[in-house]
Design a protein around this motif. Sequence first.
Motif, PDB file in Angstrom:
ATOM      1  N   ASP A 185       0.622  -1.156   0.063  1.00  0.00           N
ATOM      2  CA  ASP A 185       0.166   0.058   0.040  1.00  0.00           C
ATOM      3  C   ASP A 185       0.758   1.418  -0.094  1.00  0.00           C
ATOM      4  O   ASP A 185       0.559   2.142  -0.808  1.00  0.00           O
ATOM      5  N   LEU A 186       1.652   1.419   0.925  1.00  0.00           N
ATOM      6  CA  LEU A 186       2.648   2.701   1.152  1.00  0.00           C
ATOM      7  C   LEU A 186       3.412   3.093  -0.163  1.00  0.00           C
ATOM      8  O   LEU A 186       3.193   4.181  -0.239  1.00  0.00           O
ATOM      9  N   GLU A 187       3.795   2.122  -0.932  1.00  0.00           N
ATOM     10  CA  GLU A 187       4.426   2.758  -2.424  1.00  0.00           C
ATOM     11  C   GLU A 187       3.422   3.118  -3.282  1.00  0.00           C
ATOM     12  O   GLU A 187       3.816   3.991  -4.423  1.00  0.00           O
ATOM     13  N   ARG A 188       2.164   2.834  -3.088  1.00  0.00           N
ATOM     14  CA  ARG A 188       1.286   3.574  -4.157  1.00  0.00           C
ATOM     15  C   ARG A 188       0.543   4.650  -3.559  1.00  0.00           C
ATOM     16  O   ARG A 188      -0.370   5.501  -4.416  1.00  0.00           O
ATOM     17  N   ILE A 189       0.852   5.043  -2.474  1.00  0.00           N
ATOM     18  CA  ILE A 189      -0.133   6.426  -1.672  1.00  0.00           C
ATOM     19  C   ILE A 189       0.428   7.500  -2.667  1.00  0.00           C
ATOM     20  O   ILE A 189      -0.544   8.451  -3.049  1.00  0.00           O
ATOM     21  N   ALA A 190       1.540   7.858  -2.877  1.00  0.00           N
ATOM     22  CA  ALA A 190       2.185   9.168  -3.350  1.00  0.00           C
ATOM     23  C   ALA A 190       1.511   9.086  -4.842  1.00  0.00           C
ATOM     24  O   ALA A 190       0.913  10.186  -5.271  1.00  0.00           O
ATOM     25  N   PRO A 191       1.877   8.202  -5.681  1.00  0.00           N
ATOM     26  CA  PRO A 191       1.586   8.176  -7.142  1.00  0.00           C
ATOM     27  C   PRO A 191       0.062   8.314  -7.324  1.00  0.00           C
ATOM     28  O   PRO A 191      -0.470   9.106  -8.174  1.00  0.00           O
ATOM     29  N   ILE A 192      -0.892   7.803  -6.401  1.00  0.00           N
ATOM     30  CA  ILE A 192      -2.245   7.867  -6.557  1.00  0.00           C
ATOM     31  C   ILE A 192      -2.763   9.160  -6.092  1.00  0.00           C
ATOM     32  O   ILE A 192      -3.878   9.715  -6.792  1.00  0.00           O
ATOM     33  N   LEU A 193      -2.080   9.409  -5.020  1.00  0.00           N
ATOM     34  CA  LEU A 193      -2.698  11.017  -4.541  1.00  0.00           C
ATOM     35  C   LEU A 193      -2.396  12.129  -5.708  1.00  0.00           C
ATOM     36  O   LEU A 193      -2.793  12.997  -5.778  1.00  0.00           O
ATOM     37  N   GLU A 194      -1.194  11.969  -6.252  1.00  0.00           N
ATOM     38  CA  GLU A 194      -0.815  12.847  -7.585  1.00  0.00           C
ATOM     39  C   GLU A 194      -2.012  12.882  -8.478  1.00  0.00           C
ATOM     40  O   GLU A 194      -2.435  13.855  -9.079  1.00  0.00           O
ATOM     41  N   LEU A 195      -2.733  11.642  -8.806  1.00  0.00           N
ATOM     42  CA  LEU A 195      -3.787  11.582  -9.798  1.00  0.00           C
ATOM     43  C   LEU A 195      -4.979  12.493  -9.255  1.00  0.00           C
ATOM     44  O   LEU A 195      -5.470  13.033  -9.766  1.00  0.00           O
ATOM     45  N   VAL A 196      -5.328  12.167  -7.834  1.00  0.00           N
ATOM     46  CA  VAL A 196      -6.305  12.818  -7.329  1.00  0.00           C
ATOM     47  C   VAL A 196      -6.198  14.412  -7.220  1.00  0.00           C
ATOM     48  O   VAL A 196      -7.189  15.016  -7.644  1.00  0.00           O
ATOM     49  N   ASP A 197      -4.882  14.763  -6.967  1.00  0.00           N
ATOM     50  CA  ASP A 197      -4.619  16.042  -7.503  1.00  0.00           C
ATOM     51  C   ASP A 197      -4.774  16.667  -8.623  1.00  0.00           C
ATOM     52  O   ASP A 197      -5.098  17.785  -8.852  1.00  0.00           O
ATOM     53  N   ASP A 198      -4.220  15.939  -9.514  1.00  0.00           N
ATOM     54  CA  ASP A 198      -4.365  16.370 -11.030  1.00  0.00           C
ATOM     55  C   ASP A 198      -5.593  16.501 -11.446  1.00  0.00           C
ATOM     56  O   ASP A 198      -5.995  17.459 -12.351  1.00  0.00           O
ATOM     57  N   LEU A 199      -6.467  15.867 -10.982  1.00  0.00           N
ATOM     58  CA  LEU A 199      -8.051  15.653 -11.549  1.00  0.00           C
ATOM     59  C   LEU A 199      -8.727  17.031 -10.630  1.00  0.00           C
ATOM     60  O   LEU A 199      -9.948  17.340 -10.939  1.00  0.00           O
ATOM     61  N   GLY A 200      -8.065  17.827  -9.605  1.00  0.00           N
ATOM     62  CA  GLY A 200      -8.764  18.810  -9.182  1.00  0.00           C
ATOM     63  C   GLY A 200      -9.883  18.476  -7.972  1.00  0.00           C
ATOM     64  O   GLY A 200     -10.499  19.251  -7.694  1.00  0.00           O
ATOM     65  N   CYS A 201      -9.533  17.343  -7.300  1.00  0.00           N
ATOM     66  CA  CYS A 201     -10.422  16.797  -6.299  1.00  0.00           C
ATOM     67  C   CYS A 201     -10.162  17.491  -5.090  1.00  0.00           C
ATOM     68  O   CYS A 201      -9.073  17.696  -4.731  1.00  0.00           O
ATOM     69  N   ASN A 202     -11.151  18.034  -4.049  1.00  0.00           N
ATOM     70  CA  ASN A 202     -10.831  18.715  -2.944  1.00  0.00           C
ATOM     71  C   ASN A 202     -11.270  17.729  -1.709  1.00  0.00           C
ATOM     72  O   ASN A 202     -11.067  18.353  -0.618  1.00  0.00           O
ATOM     73  N   MET A 203     -11.854  16.538  -1.996  1.00  0.00           N
ATOM     74  CA  MET A 203     -11.791  15.524  -0.796  1.00  0.00           C
ATOM     75  C   MET A 203     -11.556  14.157  -1.392  1.00  0.00           C
ATOM     76  O   MET A 203     -11.993  13.874  -2.449  1.00  0.00           O
ATOM     77  N   ILE A 204     -11.149  13.526  -0.355  1.00  0.00           N
ATOM     78  CA  ILE A 204     -11.181  11.945  -0.532  1.00  0.00           C
ATOM     79  C   ILE A 204     -12.070  11.471   0.584  1.00  0.00           C
ATOM     80  O   ILE A 204     -11.778  11.602   1.644  1.00  0.00           O
ATOM     81  N   ARG A 205     -12.880  10.332   0.192  1.00  0.00           N
ATOM     82  CA  ARG A 205     -13.743   9.489   1.158  1.00  0.00           C
ATOM     83  C   ARG A 205     -12.879   8.187   1.296  1.00  0.00           C
ATOM     84  O   ARG A 205     -12.923   7.555   0.493  1.00  0.00           O
ATOM     85  N   CYS A 206     -12.399   7.947   2.646  1.00  0.00           N
ATOM     86  CA  CYS A 206     -11.780   6.801   2.869  1.00  0.00           C
ATOM     87  C   CYS A 206     -12.912   5.986   3.174  1.00  0.00           C
ATOM     88  O   CYS A 206     -13.318   5.851   4.454  1.00  0.00           O
TER      89      CYS A 206
END
Length: 469
Positions: free
Chosen positions: A57-78
Amino acid sequence: EPIDSLSFRHGIRTVELDRTSVTTEAGDGDFCFVVNGERIFILGTNWVPLDAYHSRDLERIAPILELVDDLGCNMIRCWGGNVYENDLFYDLCDEKGILVWQDMAMACAIYPQDPGFQEQLRVEVSQVVQRLRQHACLAVWAGDNECDQKYLWGGRRRDPNANVLTRAVIPAVLAAEDPSRPYLPSSPYVDPIAFEIGERFLPEDHPWGPRDYFKSDFYRGTLCHFASEMGYHGCPEPASVKRFITPDNVWPYSANVEWLLHSTSPIPGLDIHDYRVELMASQVRVLFGSVPASLEEFAFASQASQAEALKFFVEMFRSAKWRRTGIIWWNIADGWPQFSDAVVDYYLVRKRAYEVLKRIQLPVCIVIREPVDGWHEVVACNDSRDDVQVAFTVHDVDSGAGLAGGQAIAAADAVTVVARIPARDDRQRCLILEWDSTLGPGRNHYLAGLPPFGLERYRTWLEAAGLPA
């Protein structure tokens, strides 16, 4: 001499949740996040376990969060079927200004109510809250995912407010450990008033519905102010499919045990989710009239149906701001190789919905509303805190005719009608919207008329819209 020390980040801000128990047919209700005294329109995504092997999981957090940020999302629902993420996830959300909706790890079930289980949950929640409460990104705690609704499923209607876990155990921990942050016992939350009136009137909901045409009466008629889950299937790219399906089973999709296995069906033939493969095909059939005969064409058509559906859902909510207050679509990325609603597959290959979502989640976006009384309204959705001057055009792809255009002021943090064009339900066409503003240029498209659309004609429309065809 210092004996011990602890260093951590801390942000100062306020978060409130303006919420009513129910809404009405006229929309007299609310479910809105308020940050530092300002109402925030939410454009977000759901977050699921990043890998079936959680050691990765840990190695995938940063690259996937970059995608979220790139899409202009302002919230993540865990989501409640999740694991509690590593501290890195919350640190990066703090840095990027992405709010976090945190479910406790319970989902889609009626959990034990005995004292032993209550104590186990109390310890778990206490540890989680103490670890995460200093993060400025954390906007709301939720007790679970869809457990309130589980009390109402299957024709046996029971009151979810009798659930001692989310009505007593978790609130007691939060009162002691993090009393100022908003709390929802469940998502969607069915409080005593909503239980009496009916869940159709919930202000926050998961409008999955029949998964038929994405502009059907169910989706257009949903009453909720806030959708915290809403999605549509999309097949991964053929190259990705060939990485997790053996060569002899890559195609056809029907009666294919490996496709079933990789569609969240651990026991094909015995699992309630076996419908999902045919559901994906059905969504293609609805939009394009038939299911293509090859994997390559099927993947294109499936991704197109997903992209158009998510586009419609987001635009439906954005163009109704503040009657609607946010949408958290399902979901950003898969945690294992599968056929799913994610817009990025397990290998981090983007589906067609990714680029479409990026376009329509810009701070300023111009969209076309569904027709009313023979007219479409062209509206500028502005989530910035300032008025923005825009220059825009709308034209028909096939004829090249200009239908609207000019200069307009997109009002701050609002939706502004900038033009009206006649509706032609009897005619299929693709309209292209282009604009420029002080916040930069943008482009969008709109499918007019009723399906099915010709697949090859749709490809030409995508090319005109500047999207991969």
